[in-house]
Enzyme design. Sequence first.
Site, mmCIF file in Angstrom:
data_model
loop_
_atom_site.group_PDB
_atom_site.id
_atom_site.type_symbol
_atom_site.label_atom_id
_atom_site.label_comp_id
_atom_site.label_asym_id
_atom_site.label_seq_id
_atom_site.Cartn_x
_atom_site.Cartn_y
_atom_site.Cartn_z
ATOM 1 C CG HIS A 171 19.341 23.322 -23.545
ATOM 2 N ND1 HIS A 171 18.698 24.278 -22.787
ATOM 3 C CD2 HIS A 171 20.470 23.025 -22.858
ATOM 4 C CE1 HIS A 171 19.399 24.550 -21.710
ATOM 5 N NE2 HIS A 171 20.489 23.813 -21.741
ATOM 6 C CE1 TYR A 256 25.906 14.233 -14.633
ATOM 7 C CE2 TYR A 256 25.801 13.917 -17.004
ATOM 8 C CZ TYR A 256 25.510 14.667 -15.879
ATOM 9 O OH TYR A 256 24.825 15.844 -16.017
#
Length: 501
Positions: A171, A256
């Site tokens: 999502h 990340y």
Amino acid sequence: MSFKIAFIGAGSIGFTRGLLRDLLAVPEFNNIEVAFTDISSANLEMVTQLCQRDIDENGLDIKIHSTLNRREALRDAKYIFCVVRIGGLEAFQLDVDIPLKYGIDQCVGDTLCAGGIMYGQRGIAEMLEICKDIREVAAKDCLLLNYANPMAMLTWACNKYGGVNTIGLCHGVQGGHRQIAMAFGLEKEEVDIICAGINHQTWYISVKHKGEDLTGRMLEAFENHPEFSKTEKVRIDMMRRFGFYSTESNGHLSEYVPWYRKRPEEINDWIDLGKWINGETGGYLRVCTEGRNWFKTDFPNWMKEPAIEYKQENRGEEHGSYIVEALETGRTYRGHFNVVNNGVITNLPDDAIIEAPGYVDRNGINMPVVGDLPLGCAAVCNVSISVQRLAVEAAVHGDDTLLRQAMMMDPLVGAVCNPKEIWQMTDEMLVAQEKWLPQFTESIKKAKERLAAGNLLPTKDYQGAARLKVKSIEEMAQNKEDARKNAAESDKAKERPSAVK
């Protein structure tokens, strides 16, 4: 219209109840078969009771087949929803706490970084067993809809090694789409987007309103927004330097890449503690723990509340039900899906799992060619893809050398740790998670010997730059509405704007 849908990991209340609501809001699906399976009899029983109550009060003649026997649940299933967390919160705690000893401060740790890589090792081992069961007992043309993280790694392994047609669903794109609309003072439906990249590093490469291109005005809109300017500092800085907004939250994105969480004294410059997803150390572990504890405690009250109404207007934004609806009825659905690239994004590897716009109808899932990503965005994705590829091969073959190389190539791990520290941390994580890693038996034996031999590198008693304690049941009871939302939602950061005042 009758076919069978199975849920693996059905004890996950956040996903299971919402996805079932979305599916059974489709009028043609009032006669489908539903099967739930989980490894926790207690969680499975609670979720089954709650969902069956919803079904009964909506007047449908469907009886959930709830079983601890996975193969029994999968037998003849045409669609399979996977919402598992292999190792549960016990393993998740290790994914967060062991790297902290080496200075690796994660907000989530379920997609990349040290935690995500180890989560992938556990998940892939079990997903390949799930795929074996699917091949042997499910419907021949079944589709596996994977919601489990690390999304790209698991979906990669299932398609390449599992022999099961698998699509990954998330999502994240919808959440960022809402934010973009808010930044411009618009409704989500008024903004047209093209978003492409890899899961949790997908880029809004086109943003339009009534045909007007807003992409070049995005940075100014976010920098001037009263909330986002405080809560999305990492995403804004990435947009400032790479030119495009990324799907994933401030906390996710910060772990990340190598630049925002490598120095403890700088982490708080980039995060905000108004919501966990803005960058809190171990934030997702905390809210998942609180959600589990609240659901177990408050479950009797959930059964007393009105059932969810299966109406079109009550459907959520998760892609899964709309994909099944499109495949079965022919009604077209457009979403963003995680699939094997095969030339969709032309400057990312063909074998990688990419996330891009797709269209679904009775003819199947169709992925138009996106072309090249902007060069800088592609470079960020390609670094992560290299880590994913190493991690997938490590998990499939039980190769701890590839696992260590994945750790070394991970942007944040490599920014914080030297090679010797990475080797020792990997030993620690392998040994601590032994019961979920059957493919690493020999490697774990040798890791135990090295750890027992002494002469270990010193580690830190470090709780992270921004860790909050898990709330007690009594503390959560002071705001039952928030506690209920946290336990019930699959997207535990849906109401994202919030900054520390």
